[in-house]
Scaffold this active site. Sequence first.
Site, PDB file in Angstrom:
ATOM      1  N   ARG A   1       0.837  -1.250   0.096  1.00 43.17           N
ATOM      2  CA  ARG A   1       0.056  -0.066   0.015  1.00 43.17           C
ATOM      3  C   ARG A   1       0.845   1.129   0.064  1.00 43.17           C
ATOM      4  NH1 ARG A   1      -5.518  -0.766   2.501  1.00 43.17           N
ATOM      5  NH2 ARG A   1      -6.014  -3.084   2.889  1.00 43.17           N
TER       6      ARG A   1
ATOM      7  N   LYS B   1       1.877 -19.599   6.403  1.00 46.50           N
ATOM      8  CA  LYS B   1       0.948 -19.600   7.475  1.00 46.50           C
ATOM      9  C   LYS B   1       0.646 -18.452   8.428  1.00 46.50           C
ATOM     10  CE  LYS B   1       4.156 -20.772  11.466  1.00 46.50           C
ATOM     11  NZ  LYS B   1       3.776 -19.797  12.503  1.00 46.50           N
TER      12      LYS B   1
ATOM     13  N   HIS C   1       7.964 -22.694   6.336  1.00 40.15           N
ATOM     14  CA  HIS C   1       9.524 -22.553   6.226  1.00 40.15           C
ATOM     15  C   HIS C   1      10.369 -23.545   6.775  1.00 40.15           C
ATOM     16  CE1 HIS C   1       9.020 -19.910  10.153  1.00 40.15           C
ATOM     17  NE2 HIS C   1      10.352 -20.678  10.143  1.00 40.15           N
TER      18      HIS C   1
ATOM     19  N   LYS D   1      14.447 -26.149   5.580  1.00 42.65           N
ATOM     20  CA  LYS D   1      15.944 -26.425   6.467  1.00 42.65           C
ATOM     21  C   LYS D   1      16.447 -27.715   5.818  1.00 42.65           C
ATOM     22  CE  LYS D   1      14.187 -23.843  10.592  1.00 42.65           C
ATOM     23  NZ  LYS D   1      15.348 -22.522  10.307  1.00 42.65           N
TER      24      LYS D   1
ATOM     25  N   GLU E   1      12.418 -21.519  22.044  1.00 39.42           N
ATOM     26  CA  GLU E   1      12.894 -20.496  21.888  1.00 39.42           C
ATOM     27  C   GLU E   1      13.277 -19.658  23.006  1.00 39.42           C
ATOM     28  OE1 GLU E   1      10.993 -18.200  18.239  1.00 39.42           O
ATOM     29  OE2 GLU E   1       9.463 -19.516  18.923  1.00 39.42           O
TER      30      GLU E   1
ATOM     31  N   ASP F   1       0.004 -21.385  16.986  1.00 40.72           N
ATOM     32  CA  ASP F   1       1.320 -20.783  16.429  1.00 40.72           C
ATOM     33  C   ASP F   1       2.108 -22.062  15.826  1.00 40.72           C
ATOM     34  OD1 ASP F   1       2.593 -18.536  15.372  1.00 40.72           O
ATOM     35  OD2 ASP F   1       4.094 -18.635  17.026  1.00 40.72           O
TER      36      ASP F   1
ATOM     37  N   HIS G   1       4.663 -26.574  12.050  1.00 42.17           N
ATOM     38  CA  HIS G   1       6.013 -27.119  12.285  1.00 42.17           C
ATOM     39  C   HIS G   1       6.040 -28.279  12.998  1.00 42.17           C
ATOM     40  CE1 HIS G   1       6.770 -23.006  11.116  1.00 42.17           C
ATOM     41  NE2 HIS G   1       6.984 -22.597  12.299  1.00 42.17           N
TER      42      HIS G   1
ATOM     43  N   LYS H   1       8.096 -20.213  24.252  1.00 41.36           N
ATOM     44  CA  LYS H   1       8.748 -18.930  24.240  1.00 41.36           C
ATOM     45  C   LYS H   1       9.690 -18.841  25.596  1.00 41.36           C
ATOM     46  CE  LYS H   1       7.076 -17.025  20.455  1.00 41.36           C
ATOM     47  NZ  LYS H   1       8.194 -16.674  19.287  1.00 41.36           N
TER      48      LYS H   1
END
Length: 460
Positions: free
Chosen positions: A47, A154, A184, A188, A222, A241, A246, A346
């Site tokens: 945009r 995703k 993604h 890998k 993570e 998520d 994954h 996390k």
Amino acid sequence: MQKLNDCTIVIFGASGDLAARKLIPALANLCQRNLLPSNSLIVGCARREWNDQQFKDHIEKALTSTADHENTEPCAKNVQARMKYYRLNVDDSEAFASFDETLTQWENELELPGNRLYYLAVGPEHIENIVMNLGTQGMLKEHSSQWRRIIIEKPFGHDLDSARALNRTILTKAAEKQIYRIDHYLGKETVQNIIVFRFANGIFEPLWNRNYIDHIQITVAEDIGVGSRGEYYDSAGALRDMVPNHICQLMSLVAMEPPSSFDANAVRNEQTKAIQSVQTLTRNDVLENTVRGQYGRGETEDDTRNSYRETQGVDTSSNTETFVAARLFIDNWRWAGVPFYFRTGKRLPLRTTEIVIQFKQAPHKLFRHTNVDQIMPNRLIMGIQPIEGIFLSISAKIPGPIVDIGRVNMRFQYADYFGSRPDTGYERLLYDAILGDATLFQRADMVEACWNLVMPILNE
């Protein structure tokens, strides 16, 4: 590697982080390896009121920040020379007609055949509108010498019902073979190597079953918090998520039966069967075999870290999970009775993604009159990130006059054997999408099977 057909790569959401940090650098890396089509056009859509040069300047900042910029600079310049920018409101159907006219004009000027790869690097709320507008304006029509494909990021849906509805809507405008639902993680090398490791090594496949394997663990951890994604994350959580994409992808590759060939549908058939074979969790199963958690305020040697609820965009009384773990069982002949554990979250102690195959313990009887009080089980560890490799632990006698056993680790790391090169994780996926190989992309039935797996947990 096969030669790719000349094409136009259209990136919706080109002003965003994904395009600048991952997609354009991945195209530069493909160019360096002589894998980008010799005559191609890269069109960024967003945009913002940019011209071509402003778009190139935006991308150049990301390209110059890459670790291997000195070696990739010529290819980065090559990719920038192919780039054009088009301002577009993706929710405006009429604007797509003008966009198509401009694309066709550019393609004619460059003598391109009209093959197009549309990459939807946008929020999930825009996916349906973009596909519908592309279809309505005839921008997805194919014929024998011209292809049109869509890459969708995703998350694909918010639950099973929304995923089914999105699949139904998209399939009214595009054929399944045109849709490339991207994860993604499958870009890998170590993930792709799971299939090769299993089926190209006669030593392991005979052991890959309930007779020899005690359990399997999949960890996607993570050490960072939610960061600037607070508003999105609070509507999703760790389960939505990470698990339907994954973790299910990793689980399917580990658990699948041997495909009849490396044809895309043959591989994806077996992956889907593996996920469909996961035992449906009852209410009691959810309560007994799953765990959810949320990180709180904590301190490190360097600073104090805020809790999840203190993150901008997060409800101060939020119960959204930032950690989830579960024990699952696959109800088929190969895996009957073998627990599959997964955990993801996390703010965990370290950043790592790995798959642990723990084999059954050898009997201790032979060593019961020695100093050996127990025998540790063998473990095969597939490291996905940050260390990419395969590690096998075995038992060996410790040198000396008495019988004692120690653990020995056999290590294979990609960098040691094959070297390292610039990689964003998207190179193989972009290459395959342009080639038309959908092996590493999710099919509609796989997406729905993954959501079906997690729905009992979400419902509780």
